[in-house]
Design a protein around this motif. Structure first.
Motif, PDB file in Angstrom:
ATOM      1  N   TYR A  21      14.653   0.639   1.377  1.00 53.09           N
ATOM      2  CA  TYR A  21      14.968   0.163   2.731  1.00 53.09           C
ATOM      3  C   TYR A  21      14.126  -1.079   3.058  1.00 53.09           C
ATOM      4  O   TYR A  21      14.636  -2.055   3.616  1.00 53.09           O
ATOM      5  N   ALA A  22      12.849  -1.032   2.686  1.00 54.10           N
ATOM      6  CA  ALA A  22      11.950  -2.166   2.977  1.00 54.10           C
ATOM      7  C   ALA A  22      12.455  -3.434   2.287  1.00 54.10           C
ATOM      8  O   ALA A  22      12.473  -4.512   2.897  1.00 54.10           O
ATOM      9  N   LYS A  23      12.892  -3.295   1.045  1.00 52.17           N
ATOM     10  CA  LYS A  23      13.411  -4.464   0.315  1.00 52.17           C
ATOM     11  C   LYS A  23      14.657  -4.991   1.010  1.00 52.17           C
ATOM     12  O   LYS A  23      14.830  -6.197   1.182  1.00 52.17           O
ATOM     13  N   MET A  24      15.528  -4.066   1.407  1.00 51.98           N
ATOM     14  CA  MET A  24      16.781  -4.448   2.052  1.00 51.98           C
ATOM     15  C   MET A  24      16.511  -5.234   3.345  1.00 51.98           C
ATOM     16  O   MET A  24      17.241  -6.151   3.676  1.00 51.98           O
ATOM     17  N   ARG A  25      15.421  -4.860   4.052  1.00 52.62           N
ATOM     18  CA  ARG A  25      15.086  -5.536   5.309  1.00 52.62           C
ATOM     19  C   ARG A  25      14.192  -6.764   5.104  1.00 52.62           C
ATOM     20  O   ARG A  25      13.768  -7.391   6.055  1.00 52.62           O
ATOM     21  N   GLY A  26      13.841  -7.055   3.855  1.00 55.31           N
ATOM     22  CA  GLY A  26      12.980  -8.216   3.585  1.00 55.31           C
ATOM     23  C   GLY A  26      11.546  -7.997   4.038  1.00 55.31           C
ATOM     24  O   GLY A  26      10.829  -8.957   4.351  1.00 55.31           O
ATOM     25  N   ALA A  27      11.099  -6.744   4.061  1.00 53.09           N
ATOM     26  CA  ALA A  27       9.739  -6.436   4.519  1.00 53.09           C
ATOM     27  C   ALA A  27       8.739  -6.602   3.380  1.00 53.09           C
ATOM     28  O   ALA A  27       9.068  -6.408   2.210  1.00 53.09           O
ATOM     29  N   GLN A  28       7.503  -6.948   3.755  1.00 51.06           N
ATOM     30  CA  GLN A  28       6.441  -7.098   2.762  1.00 51.06           C
ATOM     31  C   GLN A  28       5.412  -5.986   2.864  1.00 51.06           C
ATOM     32  O   GLN A  28       4.544  -5.855   2.005  1.00 51.06           O
ATOM     33  N   ALA A  29       5.460  -5.191   3.921  1.00 47.77           N
ATOM     34  CA  ALA A  29       4.427  -4.170   4.115  1.00 47.77           C
ATOM     35  C   ALA A  29       5.008  -2.874   4.670  1.00 47.77           C
ATOM     36  O   ALA A  29       6.019  -2.886   5.383  1.00 47.77           O
ATOM     37  N   LEU A  30       4.353  -1.785   4.290  1.00 47.75           N
ATOM     38  CA  LEU A  30       4.628  -0.475   4.898  1.00 47.75           C
ATOM     39  C   LEU A  30       3.407  -0.130   5.725  1.00 47.75           C
ATOM     40  O   LEU A  30       2.276  -0.244   5.243  1.00 47.75           O
ATOM     41  N   LEU A  31       3.630   0.270   6.952  1.00 48.57           N
ATOM     42  CA  LEU A  31       2.531   0.587   7.865  1.00 48.57           C
ATOM     43  C   LEU A  31       2.446   2.104   7.994  1.00 48.57           C
ATOM     44  O   LEU A  31       3.464   2.766   8.211  1.00 48.57           O
ATOM     45  N   ARG A  32       1.212   2.638   7.842  1.00 53.78           N
ATOM     46  CA  ARG A  32       1.020   4.077   8.032  1.00 53.78           C
ATOM     47  C   ARG A  32      -0.297   4.304   8.776  1.00 53.78           C
ATOM     48  O   ARG A  32      -1.261   3.554   8.608  1.00 53.78           O
ATOM     49  N   GLY A  33      -0.349   5.351   9.565  1.00 49.56           N
ATOM     50  CA  GLY A  33      -1.577   5.721  10.263  1.00 49.56           C
ATOM     51  C   GLY A  33      -2.341   6.750   9.438  1.00 49.56           C
ATOM     52  O   GLY A  33      -1.735   7.593   8.788  1.00 49.56           O
ATOM     53  N   LEU A  34      -3.670   6.641   9.473  1.00 49.52           N
ATOM     54  CA  LEU A  34      -4.507   7.628   8.772  1.00 49.52           C
ATOM     55  C   LEU A  34      -5.366   8.348   9.792  1.00 49.52           C
ATOM     56  O   LEU A  34      -6.164   7.716  10.492  1.00 49.52           O
ATOM     57  N   ARG A  35      -5.190   9.683   9.879  1.00 51.05           N
ATOM     58  CA  ARG A  35      -5.952  10.433  10.872  1.00 51.05           C
ATOM     59  C   ARG A  35      -7.251  10.985  10.294  1.00 51.05           C
ATOM     60  O   ARG A  35      -8.316  10.808  10.822  1.00 51.05           O
ATOM     61  N   ALA A  36      -7.140  11.679   9.187  1.00 50.34           N
ATOM     62  CA  ALA A  36      -8.308  12.390   8.660  1.00 50.34           C
ATOM     63  C   ALA A  36      -8.235  12.410   7.141  1.00 50.34           C
ATOM     64  O   ALA A  36      -7.261  11.962   6.547  1.00 50.34           O
ATOM     65  N   ILE A  37      -9.271  12.978   6.537  1.00 42.80           N
ATOM     66  CA  ILE A  37      -9.322  13.078   5.069  1.00 42.80           C
ATOM     67  C   ILE A  37      -8.083  13.823   4.565  1.00 42.80           C
ATOM     68  O   ILE A  37      -7.514  13.494   3.527  1.00 42.80           O
ATOM     69  N   SER A  38      -7.656  14.818   5.345  1.00 42.31           N
ATOM     70  CA  SER A  38      -6.487  15.621   4.926  1.00 42.31           C
ATOM     71  C   SER A  38      -5.241  14.741   4.775  1.00 42.31           C
ATOM     72  O   SER A  38      -4.387  15.003   3.930  1.00 42.31           O
TER      73      SER A  38
END
Ligand code: PNS
Length: 186
Positions: free
Chosen positions: A90-107
């Motif tokens: 999907y990212a390639k199809m949209r021409g995106a260069q990055a995936l964004l994710r949130g990190l809460r904890a070690i888990s």
């Protein structure tokens, strides 16, 4: 809904597009925090809801798209969409260069790192960027929200107000056995 029509083609080539993929069932204030901060880092952030036939969600994809759109209407460079299949595809199809994710904890870290590494094997061109979740949302997840609401607790402090109303309505309709009345935070 595309809200960056004001940019010409040349400007679109220069800006970094990030995909923020997830289930968002429902969107929480923690998600919104990541979207707001991501929208200050990237030219365009596309919040992408995975259409996952293997899960039985609380809200349909359409409802989630509407909830996210309403929650992000103050952010002109944020778009909301749904996808199926691989996030990287999907990212390639949209021409995106990055995936964004949130990190809460070690888990979160183990799962997220595995996902980032897997995605890197699928496309070396797309980078995963992690934002540390703000302290006040470090405990928060969609499943925590569903759990609290299912047992009749208030979720007003966990999700945007219009989403809280959707949740109360949903549990009042679908789960008449549990107590749908909001309770005060003790
Ligand atoms: O909100 P979630 O459930 O933590 O989001 C997980 C999501 C949707 C980002 C992840 O499951 C995903 O990317 N699924 C699409 C399938 C895929 O690309 N798998 C390869 C990475 S392991």
């Amino acid at each position: 809904m595309i809200r960056y029509n004001h940019l010409n083609k040349f400007e679109i080539f220069l800006i970094v597009i990030a995909i923020y993929p997830g289930s968002f069932d429902p969107i929480t204030l923690g998600h919104l925090d990541i979207i707001e901060r991501g929208s200050r880092l990237f030219g365009i952030v596309i919040v992408a809801v995975l259409r996952n036939p293997n899960k039985t969600p609380l809200f349909t994809v359409q409802q989630r798209l509407e909830q996210i759109s309403l929650s992000t209407q103050h952010l002109p460079n944020v778009e909301v969409d749904s996808f199926d299949g691989l996030t990287v595809g999907y990212a390639k199809m949209r021409g995106a260069q990055a995936l964004l994710r949130g990190l809460r904890a070690i888990s979160d870290f183990e799962v997220e790192l595995q996902m980032a590494h897997t995605n890197k094997t699928l496309s070396t061109q797309i980078e995963t960027v992690f934002l540390a979740t703000s302290n006040e949302y470090s405990f928060l997840s969609s499943s925590v929200v569903r759990e609290v609401a299912r047992f009749g607790g208030s979720v007003d402090h966990l999700v945007p107000s219009h989403v809280a109303l959707d949740i109360y309505q949903c549990y009042a309709q679908n789960h008449p056995v549990s107590n749908p009345i909001k309770t005060e935070v003790i």
